[in-house]
Design an enzyme around this catalytic site. Structure first.
Site, short mmCIF file in Angstrom:
data_model
loop_
_atom_site.label_atom_id
_atom_site.label_comp_id
_atom_site.label_asym_id
_atom_site.label_seq_id
_atom_site.Cartn_x
_atom_site.Cartn_y
_atom_site.Cartn_z
N ARG A 168 2.54 71.97 28.26
CA ARG A 168 3.25 73.33 28.72
C ARG A 168 1.90 73.60 30.38
NH1 ARG A 168 3.03 73.97 22.66
NH2 ARG A 168 3.99 71.87 22.58
N LYS A 176 -2.65 60.17 20.25
CA LYS A 176 -1.23 59.94 19.55
C LYS A 176 -1.75 58.63 19.34
CE LYS A 176 1.85 61.99 22.98
NZ LYS A 176 2.45 62.35 21.64
N1 BES Z 1 5.42 64.62 25.26
C1 BES Z 1 4.88 65.02 23.80
C2 BES Z 1 6.40 64.62 23.83
C3 BES Z 1 7.27 63.57 23.34
C4 BES Z 1 7.29 63.30 21.63
C5 BES Z 1 8.14 63.33 23.59
C6 BES Z 1 7.99 62.07 21.93
C7 BES Z 1 9.55 62.58 23.39
C8 BES Z 1 8.80 61.81 22.55
C9 BES Z 1 4.33 65.83 24.26
O1 BES Z 1 3.50 66.05 25.47
C10 BES Z 1 3.91 65.74 23.35
O2 BES Z 1 2.83 65.44 22.78
N2 BES Z 1 3.99 67.04 22.35
C11 BES Z 1 3.72 67.45 21.11
C12 BES Z 1 3.54 69.36 21.04
C13 BES Z 1 2.72 69.49 19.74
C14 BES Z 1 0.95 68.88 20.21
C15 BES Z 1 2.06 70.65 20.12
C16 BES Z 1 4.66 67.10 19.56
O3 BES Z 1 5.85 67.38 20.04
O4 BES Z 1 3.80 66.87 18.79
MN MN Z 2 1.54 64.85 24.66
#
Ligand code: BES
Ligand code: MN
Ligand code: ZN
Length: 513
Positions: free
Chosen positions: A362, A288
């Protein structure tokens, strides 16, 4: 966790020695008259009304410092707070009224902080539509949730004079003593559970790992006589839980699948709660951006919600069997981390191409859902997860996203969310979305592109629930930065906890078929 005493009494409010005595007054339907109130405060209310300062309008507040030596009126409180409730008529909606009372409780907590009040006494208002129990419960919830603070790590700059919150909350009423006692008790149980979830979430990634999840669950099991199980890494390998193992590969902290089981004395249906317990989400190899990454310590809010709900279940002992599962690990990028392109096999045999290691929620939920359903044969299962950033784009910070394979079960959850001031909005899940996560090389892939990101994440999970009635709650937008409310301080909200308690307490065998 702070232990605020919540008590009830039938004494006359004006005779009670307290730091702050609160009266909740409704606007008079006859515009020219002051709000109805106790004799002991009539003078104040009339003067304030005549000066045009207080009519009892919603969110009006008036702080009064009575002369304790006065021979005319005999009050014993150091301060008196009048708060307006606006006009309440028979057309008011129950859930809106409930949240107004929680808000009111939250506002009172703010006045307590400002005045450093340690004891607060609330004269329970008569709200016919809700009745005394619900009225008291909502006020207690609002007060306790609004009085929340997390100061554990503030050590060197702490002063003796710092306000540490309420010590005692007292409800007074000369009627319905039993109902008011019950409401105060339920309010405390609901709010304390949500505050427990906030405490866990506030812990940083180095303060709350899979180990702390297991320890917390174990301590609940001891107090409430739950069955506690913790599946460790070795066992996971044997069981073939390829999802959680893959996410954990880049970490030096072992993964844990933490399970609590509550069984009531009478035979009943079973509800399974599954909560995402990513104790820190760096994204893994698909790392990230640095800005805001610290917020990813909150990626375990789903897990916190299900274990905290179990605390309330232990207190209330409902007639429904409840199993809670938290797959717990952090998502790191160590040298053995899972790579984009790797193919893994989940507990139920479904293979998955890991396109993006940041779509880890997931992966751990897939194993937990299929294992939980196979092992505990629930009548309904709900998972709760900070799963996608996309849900924030779709619903903002005001609704939790819901996706379900069962109309009635979805309805029950939406209604439980409405009752508790945790609104939920349903999104569709049709085969077109499921197509987005088809893989060329495995059964499915863990990302379906940007369009409909919240739904394709749920489509992934649908591969692990079979025909069991299932609902998925995406709390990425509501677990923190939640809608501005007086009883939700900044930081984690504890969302989901009160929805679950409500859902389970209202559960009746055969309710969803
Ligand atoms: N924990 C994150 C989702 C999230 C993002 C929660 C911002 C709260 C605030 C999750 O694990 C994630 O990174 N999801 C990705 C999925 C994508 C790579 C398909 C996302 O939402 O960008
Ligand atoms: Mn994630
Ligand atoms: Zn995550």
């Amino acid at each position: 966790m702070k232990n605020t005493k919540v008590i009830t009494t039938q004494k006359k409010a004006e005779t009670i020695k307290t730091d702050l005595l609160v009266y909740c007054l409704t606007e008079n339907k006859r515009k020219k008259s002051p709000p109805e109130c106790d004799q002991s405060i009539k003078e104040f209310v009339k003067s304030a009304f005549d000066l045009g300062d207080f009519q009892g309008k919603a969110s009006q507040e008036l702080l009064i410092y009575p002369d304790l030596k006065s021979k005319i009126y005999k009050l014993h409180a150091l301060r008196i707070l009048l708060v307006g409730m606006g006009k309440i008529d028979s057309k008011s909606e129950i859930d809106v009224l409930c949240d107004q009372l929680r808000e009111l409780g939250g506002k009172v907590a703010k006045v307590c902080e400002k005045t450093k009040a340690q004891t607060v006494t609330i004269s329970v208002p008569i709200v016919d539509l809700l009745g005394p129990e619900k009225t008291t419960q909502c006020l207690a919830e609002g007060l306790l949730l609004g009085d929340y603070r997390f100061t554990k790590y503030k050590k060197t700059k702490k002063k003796d004079t710092d306000y540490t919150g309420l010590k005692t909350i007292q409800f007074v009423a000369d009627r319905s003593a039993g109902a008011i006692r019950k409401g105060a008790k339920m309010g405390s149980v609901f709010a304390n559970a949500a505050c427990e979830a906030r405490d866990m979430a506030n812990e940083p990634g180095n303060g709350w790992t899979s180990k702390e999840f297991a320890e917390f669950a174990k301590s609940l099991a001891k107090i409430y006589d739950f069955k506690f199980t913790c599946i460790e890494k070795k066992e996971m390998i044997k069981l073939g839980m390829g999802g959680i193992l893959a996410v954990n590969q880049g970490s030096s902290i072992p993964p844990r699948m933490v399970i609590l089981e509550y069984t009531p004395p009478k035979k009943s249906e079973t509800i399974l709660l599954v909560g995402k317990g990513i104790t820190f989400d760096s994204g893994g190899i698909s790392i990230k951006p640095a800005a805001g990454m610290e917020e990813m310590k909150y990626d375990m809010c789903g897990g916190a919600a299900v274990l905290s709900a179990m605390q309330a279940i232990g207190e209330i002992k409902p007639n429904t069997r409840v199993v809670a599962i938290v797959p717990a690990t952090d998502n790191m990028s160590g040298s053995s981390a899972v790579r984009p392109g790797d193919i893994i096999k989940h507990f139920n045999g479904v293979t998955s191409e890991i396109v993006n290691t940041d779509a880890e929620g997931r992966m751990i939920l897939g194993d937990a859902l299929s294992y939980g359903i196979q092992t505990y044969k629930p009548n309904a299962v709900v998972d709760i997860a900070t799963l996608t950033g996309a849900v924030i784009i779709g619903l903002g910070h005001h609704h939790t996203g819901l996706i379900s394979n069962h109309k009635n079960f979805a309805k029950l959850l939406i209604s439980a969310g409405k009752d508790t001031g945790e609104p939920i909005w349903q999104l569709p899940l049709t085969t077109d979305y499921k197509k987005q996560i088809k893989s060329d090389v495995a059964d499915i892939k863990n990302m379906g592109g940007r369009p409909g990101g919240t739904i394709t994440a749920a489509a992934y999970l649908s591969n692990f629930v079979g025909n069991t009635p299932w609902a998925h709650l995406d709390i990425a937008g509501t677990a923190w930065n939640y809608t501005k409310k007086a009883y939700v301080p900044k930081g984690p909200s504890g969302i989901g906890v009160r929805t679950f308690i409500n859902l389970i307490c209202n559960w009746k065998n055969g309710r969803i078929k």
